[in-house]
Motif scaffolding. Structure first.
Motif, PDB file in Angstrom:
ATOM      1  N   SER A 204      -4.117   6.738   6.898  1.00 33.20           N
ATOM      2  CA  SER A 204      -4.035   5.274   6.864  1.00 33.20           C
ATOM      3  C   SER A 204      -4.215   4.753   5.439  1.00 33.20           C
ATOM      4  O   SER A 204      -3.692   3.692   5.092  1.00 33.20           O
ATOM      5  N   HIS A 207      -0.849   4.878   3.790  1.00 32.27           N
ATOM      6  CA  HIS A 207      -0.026   3.745   4.213  1.00 32.27           C
ATOM      7  C   HIS A 207      -0.486   2.451   3.527  1.00 32.27           C
ATOM      8  O   HIS A 207       0.327   1.577   3.217  1.00 32.27           O
ATOM      9  N   GLU A 210       0.946   2.550   0.136  1.00 32.18           N
ATOM     10  CA  GLU A 210       2.385   2.304   0.218  1.00 32.18           C
ATOM     11  C   GLU A 210       2.688   0.815   0.312  1.00 32.18           C
ATOM     12  O   GLU A 210       3.654   0.324  -0.283  1.00 32.18           O
ATOM     13  N   TYR A 240       8.874  11.797   3.414  1.00 29.73           N
ATOM     14  CA  TYR A 240       8.144  10.529   3.325  1.00 29.73           C
ATOM     15  C   TYR A 240       8.810   9.605   2.302  1.00 29.73           C
ATOM     16  O   TYR A 240       9.011   8.414   2.558  1.00 29.73           O
TER      17      TYR A 240
END
Length: 322
Positions: A204, A207, A210, A240
């Protein structure tokens, strides 16, 4: 043994003796963190197992007795107590989140967490990982990395973290994770394994980084470079990146269409627009974007879908670093 009148560290006189004492103290800390068995707790949280029916080696009575001892810990030398108090806060938070445990425990774990951050616990842990005496030791360095990985995962599962300029915790966590995974193929494989409940909270964080792309591009690159060791993890990193075909940025919506744009509307640009903070790379004309949020002064947060743009930005950034 570590503080007060019984402090064995005061007997260390030479530089070598002081280094050995600090290393022994760090080993003690890792042993205590491992004894709290965060792996079992994370599994119980995932499976929504009650505390009484789980795998914990501690009873409620044990926890209450240990809390009495932790509450009496002297705040010695700051660096030594911060990670230990934080580990206890995370342990309590996870235990109290399990079904059937709140009725028997009445401990304020948040006060422990706040107290621990006065001592910058992640700075201490990162310093231990990067210290020469740690890296050059004959001990199980991979085992220490595994313990830290599980602890960081438990912390992320317990408390909300975010990018905040006044708080450097996330940056230090990213530094620790890069040290933990870098060069460890087995840990990298577990990171990309969707069934790994230990790595779930850590994924997480990836992410989260990102979402800040391209403004946190260095953090993204360094994180991915740390978890790509081994053929399969490298393939996972490639996949990814291949899926990341867009950029989120602020965009000044032309006044002619300002009144007609809403959340998730699609817009198209007719000419190239620059990406703030990254010279030489533009979003080409004809690209489509989706409105994520309409702000004031005719500005919107837009997600532009541009194939291969990520590769261009990363290559540009790598060349800049060189």
């Amino acid at each position: 043994m570590l503080s007060g009148s019984y402090d064995v560290g005061k007997f260390a006189v030479s530089v070598e003796a002081k280094s050995s004492f600090h290393y022994a103290k760090a080993q003690l800390l890792f042993i205590l963190i491992q004894t709290l068995d965060f792996e079992s707790l994370l599994r119980m949280v995932r499976d929504e197992v009650s505390f009484s029916g789980g795998y914990s080696t501690f009873s409620v009575v044990d926890i209450l007795e240990m809390d009495v001892e932790v509450s009496k810990l002297p705040e010695f030398a700051a660096v030594g107590s911060g990670p230990l108090i934080l580990a206890w806060a995370v342990f309590l938070c996870l235990v109290m989140s399990l079904p059937g445990s709140n009725t028997n425990l009445d401990i304020d774990h948040t006060s422990y967490a706040q107290r621990s951050f006065e001592f910058s616990p992640f700075n201490y842990l990162h310093g231990v990982l990067c210290s020469s005496i740690f890296k050059e030791s004959d001990g199980p360095v991979s085992g220490f990395r595994g313990i830290l990985r599980t602890f960081i995962s438990a912390f992320v599962a317990s408390y909300e973290i975010s990018y905040q300029t006044e708080d450097s915790s996330l940056g230090m966590i990213l530094n620790i994770l890069r040290e933990v995974y870098d060069g460890e193929e087995s840990l990298c494989m577990q990171f990309w394994d969707k069934d790994s409940f230990i790595d779930g909270p850590i994924r997480s964080i990836l992410h989260m980084v990102e979402k800040e792309y391209p403004f946190q591009i260095s953090e993204l690159i360094f994180f991915l470079s740390a978890v790509c060791h081994g053929s399969w993890p490298a393939q996972c990193v490639f996949n990814y990146l291949e899926r990341m075909n867009g950029v989120t940025m602020l965009y000044a919506v032309p006044r002619s269409v300002t009144d007609n744009v809403n959340y998730h509307d699609q817009i198209e640009i007719h000419g190239p627009i620059s990406i703030p903070g990254i010279e030489g790379i533009t979003i080409p004309g004809g690209s489509h974007g989706y409105i994520l949020k309409v702000l004031e002064d005719d500005v919107a947060l837009v997600r532009w879908e541009v194939k291969y743009l990520l590769y261009s930005i990363i290559l540009t950034y790598i060349c800049f670093l060189r």
